[in-house]
Design an enzyme around this catalytic site. Structure first.
Site, PDB file in Angstrom:
ATOM      1  N   TRP A  42      45.819  36.090  48.061  1.00 36.41           N
ATOM      2  CA  TRP A  42      46.031  37.341  47.314  1.00 36.41           C
ATOM      3  C   TRP A  42      47.327  38.055  47.694  1.00 36.41           C
ATOM      4  O   TRP A  42      47.701  39.031  47.048  1.00 36.41           O
ATOM      5  CB  TRP A  42      44.850  38.286  47.540  1.00 36.41           C
ATOM      6  CG  TRP A  42      43.562  37.811  46.948  1.00 36.41           C
ATOM      7  CD1 TRP A  42      43.355  36.665  46.244  1.00 36.41           C
ATOM      8  CD2 TRP A  42      42.290  38.486  47.004  1.00 36.41           C
ATOM      9  NE1 TRP A  42      42.037  36.575  45.867  1.00 36.41           N
ATOM     10  CE2 TRP A  42      41.364  37.681  46.316  1.00 36.41           C
ATOM     11  CE3 TRP A  42      41.845  39.684  47.566  1.00 36.41           C
ATOM     12  CZ2 TRP A  42      40.023  38.040  46.181  1.00 36.41           C
ATOM     13  CZ3 TRP A  42      40.512  40.038  47.435  1.00 36.41           C
ATOM     14  CH2 TRP A  42      39.611  39.226  46.740  1.00 36.41           C
ATOM     15  N   LYS A  43      47.922  37.648  48.777  1.00 33.96           N
ATOM     16  CA  LYS A  43      49.143  38.320  49.268  1.00 33.96           C
ATOM     17  C   LYS A  43      48.869  39.826  49.419  1.00 33.96           C
ATOM     18  O   LYS A  43      47.765  40.199  49.784  1.00 33.96           O
ATOM     19  CB  LYS A  43      50.322  38.028  48.343  1.00 33.96           C
ATOM     20  CG  LYS A  43      50.438  36.543  47.994  1.00 33.96           C
ATOM     21  CD  LYS A  43      51.725  36.182  47.347  1.00 33.96           C
ATOM     22  CE  LYS A  43      51.666  34.727  46.921  1.00 33.96           C
ATOM     23  NZ  LYS A  43      52.932  34.193  46.481  1.00 33.96           N
ATOM     24  N   GLY A 205      55.367  31.362  42.658  1.00 25.05           N
ATOM     25  CA  GLY A 205      55.530  32.612  41.920  1.00 25.05           C
ATOM     26  C   GLY A 205      56.591  32.552  40.831  1.00 25.05           C
ATOM     27  O   GLY A 205      56.989  33.586  40.300  1.00 25.05           O
ATOM     28  N   SER A 245      52.605  27.963  41.525  1.00 27.04           N
ATOM     29  CA  SER A 245      52.350  28.241  40.102  1.00 27.04           C
ATOM     30  C   SER A 245      51.221  27.390  39.510  1.00 27.04           C
ATOM     31  O   SER A 245      51.305  26.929  38.373  1.00 27.04           O
ATOM     32  CB  SER A 245      53.637  28.077  39.280  1.00 27.04           C
ATOM     33  OG  SER A 245      54.606  29.016  39.717  1.00 27.04           O
ATOM     34  N   GLY A 266      48.415  31.475  44.318  1.00 25.89           N
ATOM     35  CA  GLY A 266      48.747  32.885  44.474  1.00 25.89           C
ATOM     36  C   GLY A 266      48.355  33.661  43.233  1.00 25.89           C
ATOM     37  O   GLY A 266      47.209  34.073  43.046  1.00 25.89           O
ATOM     38  N   GLY A 267      49.318  33.840  42.317  1.00 26.59           N
ATOM     39  CA  GLY A 267      49.144  34.686  41.131  1.00 26.59           C
ATOM     40  C   GLY A 267      47.843  34.464  40.369  1.00 26.59           C
ATOM     41  O   GLY A 267      47.119  35.414  40.063  1.00 26.59           O
TER      42      GLY A 267
END
Ligand code: PEP
Length: 287
Positions: A42-43, A205, A245, A266-267
């Site tokens: 989640w950063k 990202g 990604s 991530g995203g």
């Protein structure tokens, strides 16, 4: 028993350094050497309230444990609350970072023991954002790995080349250096407790995913490197995740590659609907 100079990489068995002789379908039963892993990083996103919401929905989405190991890595502030929500479920908790020391005067840092106490099973080590934005080098990453392992946390070691390094044809050098210096003679027992995430920096990202072939090439290289030092059996049992990604659209194609055992996302891990699809990637229809 696999001979020490042989490597089982997903669907393929071959002598280290030689090309595979034959390829079986990666989904055939004899290829399930490693349980697939889907991990969400989640950063610096989500408040405690948002994190609790996500974790409850994730828990409800899988009343019976999925076939894959599901991991989420919330920010430090939400770890405790999320652990409470996930208690008794199959979803595992990861931290995004740790400090290499056991304790002491390190303002703003978090120790391995603290992470264990709040319920973490895993910890991400050497993420490219830590390397580039916070100056973490291979030696520090190695010390962090040792600290995590001695606190009984399973490290997810991130490695991968920048765009410049890839364009200069240095992907292999960079990946091998990061493995050599990051792992730096860890013993075989330690190797069996860590996961590796190949995350080409140019794909993180950016919306630019490595093609399945590009990712597989790097994953096979990593597996061969481990086989060369720790033997084929250990290499075959190591989970090597791809990151960069990954989305519900491209995950199934990536996961079809024999040496890709999972994804670090991530995203696309921030939205519950998309994360649930990622976890259920094996039922995404082929297009
Ligand atoms: C990551 O942060 O590890 C990552 C792979 O991010 P993204 O999926 O957004 O590229």
């Amino acid at each position: 028993m696999i001979p020490p100079d042989w490597l089982v990489s997903g669907a393929v068995m071959h002598r280290i350094g030689e090309l595979p002789l034959h390829v079986r379908h990666p989904n055939s039963e004899d290829c399930q050497m490693v349980q697939p892993v889907i991990a969400g990083n989640w950063k610096m996103n989500k408040t405690v309230a948002e994190a609790i919401n996500f974790a409850s929905s994730l828990r409800n989405a899988f009343p019976t444990p999925p076939q894959v190991e599901v991991i989420i890595a919330p920010p430090f502030t939400a770890l405790h609350a999320v652990a409470e929500v996930l208690r008794g479920s199959a979803v595992r908790l990861a931290a995004q970072n740790l400090h290499e020391a056991e304790k002491g005067a390190f303002t703003g840092e978090i120790s391995a023991g603290m992470l264990r106490e709040v319920g973490c099973t895993y910890v991400i080590v050497g993420h490219s954002e830590r390397r580039t934005l916070f100056g973490e080098g291979d030696q520090m990453i190695h010390r962090k790995l040792r600290t995590a392992l001695s606190a009984d946390l399973k490290p997810i070691l991130c490695i991968g080349e920048t765009l410049k390094e890839r364009e200069e044809g240095r992907m292999q050098n960079v990946v091998e250096r990061q493995l050599k210096e990051g792992l730096n003679n860890l013993n075989p027992d330690d190797i069996s407790r860590l996961l590796i995430a190949y995350e080409p920096v140019w794909a993180i990202g950016t919306g630019r995913t490595a093609t399945p072939d590009q990712a597989e090439e790097a994953h096979l290289l990593i597996r061969e490197w481990i086989a060369g030092r720790y033997g084929g059996e250990r290499a075959a049992a190591t989970a090597i995740l791809y990151g960069g990604s990954v989305t519900p659209k491209n995950i199934a194609d990536l996961m079809r590659e024999p040496d890709i055992n999972g994804a670090l996302v991530g995203g696309a891990s921030l939205d519950i609907g998309s994360f649930v699809q990622l976890v259920g990637y094996s039922s995404i229809p082929e297009v």
